[in-house]
Design an enzyme around this catalytic site. Structure first.
Site, PDB file in Angstrom:
ATOM      1  N   GLY A  88      31.208 -38.502  26.248  1.00 25.42           N
ATOM      2  CA  GLY A  88      31.788 -37.990  25.009  1.00 25.42           C
ATOM      3  C   GLY A  88      32.367 -36.622  25.274  1.00 25.42           C
ATOM      4  N   LYS A 111      39.286 -27.035  24.127  1.00 28.83           N
ATOM      5  CA  LYS A 111      38.500 -27.445  25.290  1.00 28.83           C
ATOM      6  C   LYS A 111      37.798 -26.212  25.859  1.00 28.83           C
ATOM      7  CE  LYS A 111      39.111 -29.955  29.595  1.00 28.83           C
ATOM      8  NZ  LYS A 111      40.095 -30.444  30.559  1.00 28.83           N
ATOM      9  N   GLY A 124      29.095 -26.641  27.649  1.00 28.38           N
ATOM     10  CA  GLY A 124      30.203 -26.802  26.706  1.00 28.38           C
ATOM     11  C   GLY A 124      31.329 -25.802  26.899  1.00 28.38           C
ATOM     12  N   ARG A 174      44.386 -28.106  23.794  1.00 25.96           N
ATOM     13  CA  ARG A 174      45.043 -29.279  24.381  1.00 25.96           C
ATOM     14  C   ARG A 174      45.684 -30.109  23.279  1.00 25.96           C
ATOM     15  NH1 ARG A 174      41.546 -32.944  28.375  1.00 25.96           N
ATOM     16  NH2 ARG A 174      40.366 -33.502  26.520  1.00 25.96           N
ATOM     17  N   ASP A 250      37.051 -43.129  31.558  1.00 24.42           N
ATOM     18  CA  ASP A 250      37.031 -42.195  30.419  1.00 24.42           C
ATOM     19  C   ASP A 250      38.153 -41.155  30.538  1.00 24.42           C
ATOM     20  OD1 ASP A 250      35.176 -41.519  32.646  1.00 24.42           O
ATOM     21  OD2 ASP A 250      35.064 -39.581  31.640  1.00 24.42           O
ATOM     22  N   ASN A 251      38.873 -41.184  31.635  1.00 21.46           N
ATOM     23  CA  ASN A 251      39.983 -40.244  31.801  1.00 21.46           C
ATOM     24  C   ASN A 251      41.336 -40.941  31.727  1.00 21.46           C
ATOM     25  OD1 ASN A 251      38.302 -38.035  32.060  1.00 21.46           O
ATOM     26  ND2 ASN A 251      38.123 -38.242  34.271  1.00 21.46           N
TER      27      ASN A 251
HETATM   28  P1  AMP Z   1      35.302 -34.907  33.343  1.00 22.41           P
HETATM   29  O1  AMP Z   1      34.839 -34.979  34.744  1.00 22.41           O
HETATM   30  O2  AMP Z   1      36.051 -33.656  33.043  1.00 22.41           O
HETATM   31  O3  AMP Z   1      36.019 -36.125  32.914  1.00 22.41           O
HETATM   32  O4  AMP Z   1      33.980 -34.803  32.458  1.00 22.41           O
HETATM   33  C1  AMP Z   1      33.021 -35.817  32.382  1.00 22.41           C
HETATM   34  C2  AMP Z   1      32.103 -35.606  31.218  1.00 22.41           C
HETATM   35  O5  AMP Z   1      31.346 -34.418  31.372  1.00 22.41           O
HETATM   36  C3  AMP Z   1      32.828 -35.488  29.891  1.00 22.41           C
HETATM   37  O6  AMP Z   1      32.083 -36.199  28.933  1.00 22.41           O
HETATM   38  C4  AMP Z   1      32.822 -34.015  29.623  1.00 22.41           C
HETATM   39  O7  AMP Z   1      32.886 -33.717  28.268  1.00 22.41           O
HETATM   40  C5  AMP Z   1      31.499 -33.583  30.245  1.00 22.41           C
HETATM   41  N1  AMP Z   1      31.531 -32.182  30.667  1.00 22.41           N
HETATM   42  C6  AMP Z   1      32.254 -31.647  31.670  1.00 22.41           C
HETATM   43  N2  AMP Z   1      32.048 -30.318  31.769  1.00 22.41           N
HETATM   44  C7  AMP Z   1      31.175 -29.993  30.793  1.00 22.41           C
HETATM   45  C8  AMP Z   1      30.549 -28.760  30.368  1.00 22.41           C
HETATM   46  N3  AMP Z   1      30.813 -27.592  30.942  1.00 22.41           N
HETATM   47  N4  AMP Z   1      29.688 -28.834  29.329  1.00 22.41           N
HETATM   48  C9  AMP Z   1      29.425 -30.000  28.739  1.00 22.41           C
HETATM   49  N5  AMP Z   1      29.967 -31.177  29.084  1.00 22.41           N
HETATM   50  C10 AMP Z   1      30.836 -31.185  30.096  1.00 22.41           C
HETATM   51 MG    MG Z   2      37.267 -36.250  31.305  1.00 22.54          MG
END
Ligand code: AMP
Ligand code: MG
Length: 493
Positions: A88, A111, A124, A174, A250-251
């Protein structure tokens, strides 16, 4: 008249909880890094407002406008092939949607805006580096006419984030046609929530594929349409040497826009094995694998569509398989059509395909720079056509290319269009400037370590005009030398 965002919250008002309502977490002392004025005007938001105290408060998460219902979306996904049933927006919130000048709705998302119910162990937040990287690359992609999420604004939070070391924090605004991912469908399919799937699919049809409403089997048509956009998108990536780096389900957006500028990279030297991501140990997402991975991701999406089709599961699966079987044909068409354009060729024949394969083989053998090879060929044609005011990049191809160049020119002569026409086509698709790793790295280091944003602003400015080469900016067109080479990229989240 100053225009604030006139938010609608269609996604946040859907019946099913595709999200959790959550306000962004305030930050200590936000300051502006960059506003994208052109994009702001397109979105009918005044740049003056974004530059104001109130604009800064809203886009740093310190103030929620009365017309905004912030939400974090839930999704699932296959990460490097591994199923993860619950992901999520862990560091993002959707503020709402605005209507742009083209009459379409666009999501406005923060973001790096603090923890959400999906943050797992994350904070976050986002360090400054990844925010600048996403700003630079997403805007460069947009200027290269590749469907992508956009960057409206970057702000520094005035707070530190702890990663391997302490880094300055930042938030990116974004913009996307929507943030619905293959993983969004996967989440509700795994929960066996057919009604939710239907509501989501209907939302996607209304938002992105309105013509399909009239189709006899709208959901099958939707699947086919998503597949076709994805095939075209990946072909467009290949044609500029873009390597996404984290093609997890998810991307991947069902709108067909590029999302998630984590460890992505543009290749310098042509190498089909190119893979930059420091976490992609087995090269799952390397350059040459991108089309087959897109198809793999679409086969995950296909499974979620089975309950949506009107037929028995078996018949539905057959129909979805048939759609999946069409992927390669769509991809090949866009890929080869694009390569023909990059060489100024109008007609696609068996011989022109062979000519292209020969060029790619030469490029691989001699490790020539992907973008500069095509740009140099554009310069060669400019010289033949004696185009006035054409400025050539400083790049040479090895003598091994000479025979090929003669053959290619014969092809151009043989087609019914003029060489000038071929030149114009080539100029419009072969960028002189791409966001090269070493330039991004330089901009990030200067901003993060020396509080100097000049290289970032300059790079964004040069990349806003990727096809228009000028000698003053020649350092931005050049390939990196050995010391400048960046071999690994990081998500840095
Ligand atoms: P991503 O690799 O950017 O596609 O992220 C994968 C998942 O990790 C997604 O659900 C992001 O929202 C979560 N995520 C990435 N970085 C953070 C962060 N710093 N804090 C919380 N969730 C994160
Ligand atoms: Mg992502």
């Amino acid at each position: 008249m100053i225009k604030k965002p006139s938010f609608q919250c269609n996604f946040a008002h859907l019946k099913t909880s595709f999200y959790s309502k959550i306000s962004p977490s305030p930050v200590k002392s936000p300051s502006l890094i960059k506003v994208n004025n052109t994009l702001a005007n397109f979105l009918q938001i005044s740049p003056e407002w974004l530059n104001s105290e109130e604009g800064l408060s809203v886009l740093s998460g310190n103030l929620v406008l009365a017309n905004s219902t912030p939400v974090a979306a839930v999704y699932a996904g296959h990460q490097f092939g591994q199923w993860n049933p619950q992901l999520g927006d862990g560091r993002a919130v959707l503020l709402g949607e605005v209507t742009a000048q083209d009459g379409q709705l666009y999501d406005i998302q923060l973001k790096g805006s603090g923890v959400t119910p999906y943050s797992r162990r994350g904070d976050g937040r986002s360090p400054l580096g990844p925010v600048l990287r996403e700003y630079i690359v997403s805007e460069a992609m947009a200027q290269l006419n590749i469907p992508t999420t956009r960057s409206l604004m970057a702000v520094a939070t005035g707070e530190a984030v702890q990663r391997e070391k302490i880094l300055p924090g930042a938030i990116l605004t974004r913009v996307a046609k929507s943030h619905i991912r293959i993983g969004s469908f996967q989440f509700f399919a795994a929960q066996k929530e057919s009604q939710a799937l239907k509501e989501l699919a209907d939302f996607v049809i209304v938002r992105h594929y309105p013509d399909l409403k009239k189709s006899p089997d709208p959901y099958l048509a939707l699947f086919q349409a998503i597949l076709e956009r994805q095939a075209q998108l990946i072909a467009q990536w290949q044609l500029v040497g873009f390597i996404h780096g984290v093609m997890n389900t998810d991307n991947m957006l069902v709108s067909g826009e590029t999302i998630d500028y984590g460890p992505c990279a543009f290749m310098d030297a042509y190498d089909v094995e190119a893979c930059f991501s420091s976490i992609d140990y087995y090269g799952r997402y390397k350059y040459s694998s991108q089309p087959e991975i897109a198809l793999w991701n679409l086969s995950c999406l296909a499974q979620t569509f089975v309950p949506l089709l009107n037929d028995s599961d078996e018949l539905s699966l057959n129909k979805l398989h048939e759609a999946l079987d069409s992927f390669n044909e769509h991809y090949d068409y866009h890929y080869f059509f694009g390569l023909h354009q990059k060489l100024g060729l109008a007609e696609m024949t068996e011989q022109s395909h062979r000519l292209i394969e020969e060029l790619l083989a030469l490029m691989a053998e001699h490790k020539t720079d992907f973008s500069l090879t095509f740009r140099h060929l554009t310069d060669v044609l400019a010289e033949i056509c004696m185009i006035e005011n054409h400025q050539a990049v400083a790049y040479r191809l090895p003598s091994a290319f000479s025979v090929w160049i003669v053959q290619w020119q014969a092809f151009i002569k043989a087609q019914n269009l003029s060489a000038e026409h071929a030149y114009k086509t080539m100029l419009s698709v072969n960028p002189a400037f791409i966001p090269r790793n070493h330039l991004i790295e330089e901009a990030i280091v200067e901003a993060t370590e020396h509080n100097n944003y000049q290289p970032f602003h300059q790079l964004v400015s040069v990349l806003s005009n990727p096809y228009q080469f000028s000698v003053e900016n020649s350092r931005y067109a050049q390939a990196p030398n050995t010391e400048q080479l960046v071999l690994h990229t990081f998500c840095g989240t």
